[in-house]
Structure formats: C-alpha cells, structure tokens
Design a protein around this motif. Structure first.
Motif, PDB file in Angstrom:
ATOM      1  N   SER A  91      22.080  42.693  37.045  1.00  0.00           N
ATOM      2  CA  SER A  91      22.289  42.999  38.456  1.00  0.00           C
ATOM      3  C   SER A  91      23.754  42.685  38.738  1.00  0.00           C
ATOM      4  O   SER A  91      24.163  41.523  38.739  1.00  0.00           O
ATOM      5  CB  SER A  91      21.369  42.148  39.329  1.00  0.00           C
ATOM      6  N   THR A 120      29.479  50.745  43.422  1.00  0.00           N
ATOM      7  CA  THR A 120      29.862  49.348  43.605  1.00  0.00           C
ATOM      8  C   THR A 120      28.772  48.381  43.170  1.00  0.00           C
ATOM      9  O   THR A 120      28.991  47.182  43.199  1.00  0.00           O
ATOM     10  CB  THR A 120      30.236  49.072  45.074  1.00  0.00           C
ATOM     11  N   THR A 121      27.598  48.893  42.777  1.00  0.00           N
ATOM     12  CA  THR A 121      26.526  48.038  42.270  1.00  0.00           C
ATOM     13  C   THR A 121      25.830  48.707  41.098  1.00  0.00           C
ATOM     14  O   THR A 121      25.873  49.921  40.942  1.00  0.00           O
ATOM     15  CB  THR A 121      25.469  47.729  43.350  1.00  0.00           C
ATOM     16  N   SER A 159      22.016  47.905  38.856  1.00  0.00           N
ATOM     17  CA  SER A 159      20.855  47.079  38.561  1.00  0.00           C
ATOM     18  C   SER A 159      19.991  47.841  37.569  1.00  0.00           C
ATOM     19  O   SER A 159      19.558  48.958  37.855  1.00  0.00           O
ATOM     20  CB  SER A 159      20.075  46.776  39.842  1.00  0.00           C
ATOM     21  N   GLY A 174      27.984  39.299  38.268  1.00  0.00           N
ATOM     22  CA  GLY A 174      26.578  39.335  38.640  1.00  0.00           C
ATOM     23  C   GLY A 174      25.745  38.459  37.744  1.00  0.00           C
ATOM     24  O   GLY A 174      26.215  37.438  37.238  1.00  0.00           O
ATOM     25  N   SER A 233      27.710  43.704  40.729  1.00  0.00           N
ATOM     26  CA  SER A 233      28.393  44.303  41.883  1.00  0.00           C
ATOM     27  C   SER A 233      29.887  44.050  41.773  1.00  0.00           C
ATOM     28  O   SER A 233      30.334  43.148  41.077  1.00  0.00           O
ATOM     29  CB  SER A 233      27.855  43.727  43.195  1.00  0.00           C
ATOM     30  N   THR A 234      30.641  44.891  42.471  1.00  0.00           N
ATOM     31  CA  THR A 234      32.088  44.685  42.565  1.00  0.00           C
ATOM     32  C   THR A 234      32.359  43.858  43.804  1.00  0.00           C
ATOM     33  O   THR A 234      31.579  43.859  44.753  1.00  0.00           O
ATOM     34  CB  THR A 234      32.849  46.022  42.666  1.00  0.00           C
ATOM     35  N   ASN A 235      33.468  43.144  43.782  1.00  0.00           N
ATOM     36  CA  ASN A 235      33.887  42.418  44.978  1.00  0.00           C
ATOM     37  C   ASN A 235      35.351  42.715  45.220  1.00  0.00           C
ATOM     38  O   ASN A 235      36.167  42.597  44.331  1.00  0.00           O
ATOM     39  CB  ASN A 235      33.626  40.914  44.843  1.00  0.00           C
ATOM     40  N   TRP A 267      34.463  42.000  39.398  1.00  0.00           N
ATOM     41  CA  TRP A 267      33.047  42.306  39.375  1.00  0.00           C
ATOM     42  C   TRP A 267      32.316  41.190  38.647  1.00  0.00           C
ATOM     43  O   TRP A 267      32.913  40.390  37.936  1.00  0.00           O
ATOM     44  CB  TRP A 267      32.799  43.666  38.727  1.00  0.00           C
TER      45      TRP A 267
END
Length: 93
Positions: free
Chosen positions: A24, A3-4, A6, A38, A26-28, A36
């Motif tokens: 960097s 889910t992330t 970096s 960032g 992430s999914t939401n 997703w």
C-alpha cells in the motif's frame, strides 16, 4: 500520474531473495519535498526480511521496480507483520 498503489508486490532483498506480499503505497508532495513510501505485508516472514534495511527494491506488476529502505516493522497478528517502506528516487506507480 498515479499517486497511490495498493496491490501485489515483491520485495527484492539485498541478498537477492524475493518476498511476495501486498503493498500500500502513496506519493507525498508536501512543502516542496517529493517522495513516496508506504507499507508492505509479506505473505511469509523470513530471517532475511527481519534483517532488511538498505539495498532493497520493491517490484510491482509489469516489472515496475523502485528502490526502498525498510524503516520499520511491527506485528499485526501472531503470524503477520507490517513493514514500513521509504522510497528512493522515482515512484514505480
């Protein structure tokens, strides 16, 4: 599924230019909405990057690519910017 993410990444701009940097991401998954996004910190700032908007792709290691839109850009230091990205379609991480 992760889910992330970096690490290193490249933006592929609409004109075909590449911009290397660090991402960097992430999914939401809030309220039934999946997406997703960032930030991206480019190694160097180019005129093409300043004008980027739609039609941009983000390439992660191992040739994983996702379509993104540049939604904002702000200065971090005199020589650095932070680019905000909104993912389109499935996340490449």
């Amino acid at each position: 599924m992760t889910t992330t993410y970096s690490g290193p990444a490249r933006l592929i701009l609409a004109g075909g230019a590449y911009v290397a940097g660090m991402a960097s991401l992430s999914t939401n998954q809030r309220g039934g909405l999946q997406g997703w996004g960032g930030t991206f910190r480019p190694d160097e700032i180019t005129a093409d990057l300043r004008e980027a908007g739609e039609g941009v792709q983000l390439e992660l290691p191992y040739e994983r690519v996702g379509e993104v839109a540049v939604t904002g850009m702000r200065k971090l230091l005199a020589t650095q910017v932070l680019v905000s990205l909104a993912g389109r379609g499935p996340a490449p991480f």
